[in-house]
Design a protein around this motif. Structure first.
Motif, PDB file in Angstrom:
ATOM      1  N   GLY A 148      -0.277   4.020   6.245  1.00  0.00           N
ATOM      2  CA  GLY A 148      -0.660   4.926   5.168  1.00  0.00           C
ATOM      3  C   GLY A 148       0.228   4.822   3.950  1.00  0.00           C
ATOM      4  N   ASN A 149       1.176   3.893   3.945  1.00  0.00           N
ATOM      5  CA  ASN A 149       2.035   3.701   2.777  1.00  0.00           C
ATOM      6  C   ASN A 149       1.157   3.366   1.571  1.00  0.00           C
ATOM      7  OD1 ASN A 149       3.580   1.864   0.843  1.00  0.00           O
ATOM      8  ND2 ASN A 149       5.253   2.643   2.097  1.00  0.00           N
ATOM      9  N   PRO A 179      -4.387  -4.082  -9.217  1.00  0.00           N
ATOM     10  CA  PRO A 179      -4.871  -3.884  -7.844  1.00  0.00           C
ATOM     11  C   PRO A 179      -6.354  -3.522  -7.812  1.00  0.00           C
ATOM     12  CG  PRO A 179      -2.795  -2.742  -8.203  1.00  0.00           C
ATOM     13  CD  PRO A 179      -3.263  -3.198  -9.551  1.00  0.00           C
ATOM     14  N   ALA A 180      -7.084  -4.156  -6.908  1.00  0.00           N
ATOM     15  CA  ALA A 180      -8.505  -3.858  -6.758  1.00  0.00           C
ATOM     16  C   ALA A 180      -8.690  -2.632  -5.871  1.00  0.00           C
ATOM     17  CB  ALA A 180      -9.217  -5.058  -6.138  1.00  0.00           C
ATOM     18  N   ALA A 181      -9.796  -1.942  -6.072  1.00  0.00           N
ATOM     19  CA  ALA A 181     -10.109  -0.808  -5.203  1.00  0.00           C
ATOM     20  C   ALA A 181     -10.310  -1.321  -3.780  1.00  0.00           C
ATOM     21  CB  ALA A 181     -11.362  -0.101  -5.698  1.00  0.00           C
ATOM     22  N   ALA A 182      -9.756  -0.601  -2.822  1.00  0.00           N
ATOM     23  CA  ALA A 182      -9.826  -1.036  -1.423  1.00  0.00           C
ATOM     24  C   ALA A 182     -10.811  -0.163  -0.658  1.00  0.00           C
ATOM     25  CB  ALA A 182      -8.453  -0.966  -0.771  1.00  0.00           C
ATOM     26  N   PRO A 183     -11.760  -0.756   0.050  1.00  0.00           N
ATOM     27  CA  PRO A 183     -12.686   0.021   0.861  1.00  0.00           C
ATOM     28  C   PRO A 183     -12.014   0.546   2.117  1.00  0.00           C
ATOM     29  CG  PRO A 183     -13.047  -2.309   1.225  1.00  0.00           C
ATOM     30  CD  PRO A 183     -12.015  -2.206   0.148  1.00  0.00           C
ATOM     31  N   ASP A 184     -12.654   1.490   2.766  1.00  0.00           N
ATOM     32  CA  ASP A 184     -12.195   1.975   4.055  1.00  0.00           C
ATOM     33  C   ASP A 184     -12.203   0.817   5.056  1.00  0.00           C
ATOM     34  OD1 ASP A 184     -11.828   4.284   6.138  1.00  0.00           O
ATOM     35  OD2 ASP A 184     -13.497   3.090   6.883  1.00  0.00           O
ATOM     36  N   ALA A 185     -11.156   0.731   5.872  1.00  0.00           N
ATOM     37  CA  ALA A 185     -11.005  -0.403   6.782  1.00  0.00           C
ATOM     38  C   ALA A 185     -12.163  -0.504   7.769  1.00  0.00           C
ATOM     39  CB  ALA A 185      -9.676  -0.301   7.526  1.00  0.00           C
ATOM     40  N   PHE A 207       2.036  -3.918   7.034  1.00  0.00           N
ATOM     41  CA  PHE A 207       2.527  -4.393   5.741  1.00  0.00           C
ATOM     42  C   PHE A 207       3.407  -3.365   5.043  1.00  0.00           C
ATOM     43  CE2 PHE A 207       2.137  -7.309   2.096  1.00  0.00           C
ATOM     44  CZ  PHE A 207       2.014  -8.510   2.775  1.00  0.00           C
ATOM     45  N   SER A 208       4.415  -2.888   5.760  1.00  0.00           N
ATOM     46  CA  SER A 208       5.288  -1.886   5.144  1.00  0.00           C
ATOM     47  C   SER A 208       6.638  -1.777   5.823  1.00  0.00           C
ATOM     48  CB  SER A 208       4.613  -0.507   5.131  1.00  0.00           C
ATOM     49  OG  SER A 208       4.268  -0.110   6.445  1.00  0.00           O
ATOM     50  N   SER A 209       6.660  -1.593   7.144  1.00  0.00           N
ATOM     51  CA  SER A 209       7.888  -1.218   7.831  1.00  0.00           C
ATOM     52  C   SER A 209       8.848  -2.373   8.032  1.00  0.00           C
ATOM     53  CB  SER A 209       7.558  -0.580   9.186  1.00  0.00           C
ATOM     54  OG  SER A 209       6.864  -1.485  10.018  1.00  0.00           O
ATOM     55  N   ASP A 210       8.359  -3.607   8.024  1.00  0.00           N
ATOM     56  CA  ASP A 210       9.211  -4.772   8.231  1.00  0.00           C
ATOM     57  C   ASP A 210       8.685  -5.928   7.385  1.00  0.00           C
ATOM     58  OD1 ASP A 210      11.031  -6.652   9.262  1.00  0.00           O
ATOM     59  OD2 ASP A 210      10.919  -5.788  11.263  1.00  0.00           O
ATOM     60  N   ALA A 211       9.551  -6.892   7.120  1.00  0.00           N
ATOM     61  CA  ALA A 211       9.161  -8.020   6.287  1.00  0.00           C
ATOM     62  C   ALA A 211       8.407  -9.090   7.052  1.00  0.00           C
ATOM     63  CB  ALA A 211      10.398  -8.632   5.630  1.00  0.00           C
ATOM     64  N   ASP A 212       8.402  -9.018   8.386  1.00  0.00           N
ATOM     65  CA  ASP A 212       7.689 -10.066   9.126  1.00  0.00           C
ATOM     66  C   ASP A 212       6.190 -10.019   8.879  1.00  0.00           C
ATOM     67  OD1 ASP A 212       7.585  -7.683  10.677  1.00  0.00           O
ATOM     68  OD2 ASP A 212       7.255  -8.826  12.513  1.00  0.00           O
ATOM     69  N   ASP A 213       5.661  -8.874   8.441  1.00  0.00           N
ATOM     70  CA  ASP A 213       4.252  -8.821   8.043  1.00  0.00           C
ATOM     71  C   ASP A 213       4.003  -9.749   6.861  1.00  0.00           C
ATOM     72  OD1 ASP A 213       2.833  -6.272   9.478  1.00  0.00           O
ATOM     73  OD2 ASP A 213       4.946  -5.889   9.148  1.00  0.00           O
ATOM     74  N   VAL A 214       4.924  -9.751   5.910  1.00  0.00           N
ATOM     75  CA  VAL A 214       4.796 -10.630   4.748  1.00  0.00           C
ATOM     76  C   VAL A 214       4.925 -12.087   5.186  1.00  0.00           C
ATOM     77  CG1 VAL A 214       5.657 -11.149   2.440  1.00  0.00           C
ATOM     78  CG2 VAL A 214       5.794  -8.814   3.325  1.00  0.00           C
ATOM     79  N   GLY A 215       5.864 -12.350   6.096  1.00  0.00           N
ATOM     80  CA  GLY A 215       5.998 -13.698   6.634  1.00  0.00           C
ATOM     81  C   GLY A 215       4.744 -14.154   7.337  1.00  0.00           C
ATOM     82  N   GLY A 218      -4.545  10.093   7.344  1.00  0.00           N
ATOM     83  CA  GLY A 218      -3.913  10.427   8.616  1.00  0.00           C
ATOM     84  C   GLY A 218      -3.229   9.265   9.283  1.00  0.00           C
ATOM     85  N   ALA A 219      -3.278   8.080   8.638  1.00  0.00           N
ATOM     86  CA  ALA A 219      -2.606   6.908   9.210  1.00  0.00           C
ATOM     87  C   ALA A 219      -1.095   7.106   9.163  1.00  0.00           C
ATOM     88  CB  ALA A 219      -2.996   5.655   8.447  1.00  0.00           C
ATOM     89  N   VAL A 220      -0.390   6.330   9.969  1.00  0.00           N
ATOM     90  CA  VAL A 220       1.070   6.402  10.030  1.00  0.00           C
ATOM     91  C   VAL A 220       1.655   6.178   8.641  1.00  0.00           C
ATOM     92  CG1 VAL A 220       3.143   5.290  10.947  1.00  0.00           C
ATOM     93  CG2 VAL A 220       1.135   5.601  12.422  1.00  0.00           C
ATOM     94  N   GLN A 221       2.533   7.088   8.231  1.00  0.00           N
ATOM     95  CA  GLN A 221       3.201   6.978   6.941  1.00  0.00           C
ATOM     96  C   GLN A 221       4.551   6.305   7.123  1.00  0.00           C
ATOM     97  OE1 GLN A 221       1.939   7.978   3.873  1.00  0.00           O
ATOM     98  NE2 GLN A 221       0.018   8.413   4.962  1.00  0.00           N
ATOM     99  N   ASP A 222       4.729   5.183   6.460  1.00  0.00           N
ATOM    100  CA  ASP A 222       5.966   4.418   6.575  1.00  0.00           C
ATOM    101  C   ASP A 222       6.705   4.367   5.251  1.00  0.00           C
ATOM    102  OD1 ASP A 222       6.022   3.549   9.236  1.00  0.00           O
ATOM    103  OD2 ASP A 222       4.562   1.992   8.819  1.00  0.00           O
ATOM    104  N   GLU A 223       8.017   4.419   5.327  1.00  0.00           N
ATOM    105  CA  GLU A 223       8.835   4.029   4.186  1.00  0.00           C
ATOM    106  C   GLU A 223       8.900   2.504   4.165  1.00  0.00           C
ATOM    107  OE1 GLU A 223      10.128   6.011   1.888  1.00  0.00           O
ATOM    108  OE2 GLU A 223       9.264   7.774   2.882  1.00  0.00           O
ATOM    109  N   SER A 224       9.022   1.949   2.993  1.00  0.00           N
ATOM    110  CA  SER A 224       9.109   0.494   2.881  1.00  0.00           C
ATOM    111  C   SER A 224      10.113   0.123   1.806  1.00  0.00           C
ATOM    112  CB  SER A 224       7.745  -0.108   2.548  1.00  0.00           C
ATOM    113  OG  SER A 224       7.846  -1.511   2.382  1.00  0.00           O
ATOM    114  N   ALA A 225      10.900  -0.901   2.108  1.00  0.00           N
ATOM    115  CA  ALA A 225      11.901  -1.367   1.153  1.00  0.00           C
ATOM    116  C   ALA A 225      11.315  -2.277   0.090  1.00  0.00           C
ATOM    117  CB  ALA A 225      13.016  -2.093   1.897  1.00  0.00           C
ATOM    118  N   TYR A 226      10.079  -2.762   0.296  1.00  0.00           N
ATOM    119  CA  TYR A 226       9.590  -3.808  -0.596  1.00  0.00           C
ATOM    120  C   TYR A 226       8.205  -3.584  -1.187  1.00  0.00           C
ATOM    121  CZ  TYR A 226       6.954  -5.379   3.518  1.00  0.00           C
ATOM    122  OH  TYR A 226       6.118  -5.440   4.601  1.00  0.00           O
ATOM    123  N   THR A 227       7.347  -2.766  -0.583  1.00  0.00           N
ATOM    124  CA  THR A 227       5.939  -2.764  -1.003  1.00  0.00           C
ATOM    125  C   THR A 227       5.752  -2.375  -2.470  1.00  0.00           C
ATOM    126  OG1 THR A 227       5.698  -0.548  -0.049  1.00  0.00           O
ATOM    127  CG2 THR A 227       4.962  -2.413   1.289  1.00  0.00           C
TER     128      THR A 227
END
Length: 314
Positions: A64-65, A112-118, A32-40, A92-101
């Motif tokens: 990690g964005n 935004p709600a607090a997010a638990p560890d995955a 949910f960061s590097s490309d818009a197809d995740d949103v799609g 330590g997750a992959v850090q991505d730049e994102s045009a939209y997030t």
């Protein structure tokens, strides 16, 4: 969290007995960061849920964005499902730049709600489900899935991650790799995790590769939506609504429709084993008893794109 399922019954022709049915259970794991197809893909999943074809148990973010989680929460709220729990990747997750997030999160997220560890959310969610009932769909990095497999018994479940996955999941549908061989983004960005999951995931894996979605372009029809729509806005920020390959939408659509037992003429499967190397490249092994399969396109690209794009619209 308590999950409520709607049950109904149907009578099998000629046998007079009733069986219970319910929408299949699914967890989505996305960068949910590097490309818009995740949103799609999230839009496709929500619209299929609205049709009663799937019950979304949880969503995980593998990037990690810092804006990925609130952006996904904003999309879930837009579709009327703010209660879906969203897990965040460990440090330590992959850090991505994102045009939209960030822009979408700030524009569409009330609070935004607090997010638990995955991994904690995976363990809690899986432990509460019937055996062999959950489909996991990964359309990002396999970081969270590697961490889940390596998790230890805890207060939620006496099972370690490997056994918990074996007990509770039916299969993994994974957008990643290139077939029969190649090097693709989701795999090489966290190559160690991709190699580990391919080698150790204990239930069947169906891979949807790079070659499958690159010619299935969707997103241009989002121009018909109001400007204050987060799906349209994400694509607009990413590439000005020029359309994008539909890698992630394919994985979600295939997973949901086949979980419902529907025959899909768009793709067939080739069985074997997927060998992923330490650099994130992969090659297919034609092993008779392999636990893996990859999808091969059989349908017309324009028809597939039209079906997916329709499911991206409200």
């Amino acid at each position: 969290m308590t999950f409520v399922f709607v049950l109904w019954t149907m009578t099998l022709p000629g046998c007079g007995r009733e069986i219970s049915a319910r929408p299949p259970l699914l967890i989505l794991d996305t960068d949910f960061s590097s490309d818009a197809d995740d949103v799609g893909a999230a839009a496709v999943l929500h619209n299929l849920a609205a049709q009663g074809k799937v019950n979304i148990l949880a969503m995980m973010v593998s990037s990690g964005n810092p804006w990925s989680v609130p952006c996904l929460q904003a999309v879930n709220a837009w579709f009327g499902r703010p209660e879906i729990p969203v897990g965040k990747a460990a440090d330590g997750a992959v850090q991505d730049e994102s045009a939209y997030t960030r822009a979408v999160a700030e524009a569409f997220s009330r609070r935004p709600a607090a997010a638990p560890d995955a991994v904690q959310l995976y363990r809690r969610t899986l432990a509460a489900q019937p055996d062999q009932s959950v489909t996991v769909v990964s359309v990002g990095y396999l970081t969270n899935l590697r961490n889940l497999l390596q998790s230890k018994p805890d207060a939620v479940s006496p099972l370690d991650g490997q056994e918990l996955v074996r007990r509770k999941t039916a299969r993994l549908v994974c957008m990643g790799g290139q077939y029969p061989s190649g090097r693709e983004w989701n795999f090489h960005r966290d190559a160690e995790a991709a190699a580990y999951v391919a080698a150790h995931w204990p239930t069947p894996i169906i891979f949807a590769g790079f070659e499958l979605g690159k010619d299935i372009v969707t997103g241009a029809a989002l121009r018909r939506l109001p400007e204050n729509n987060p799906i349209r806005r994400s694509y607009e920020l990413h590439n000005k609504l020029a359309g994008r390959p539909s890698w992630d939408q394919i994985a979600v659509y295939y997973a949901v429709m086949t979980a419902n037992g529907e025959q899909i003429p768009f793709w067939s499967k080739i069985h074997g084993s997927n060998a992923v190397s330490e650099d994130g490249s992969n090659r297919w092994l034609n092993e008779k008893n392999g636990r893996h399969a990859y999808l091969v396109q059989r349908g017309d690209s324009a028809k597939i794109a039209a079906r997916l794009e329709q499911l991206m619209l409200p």
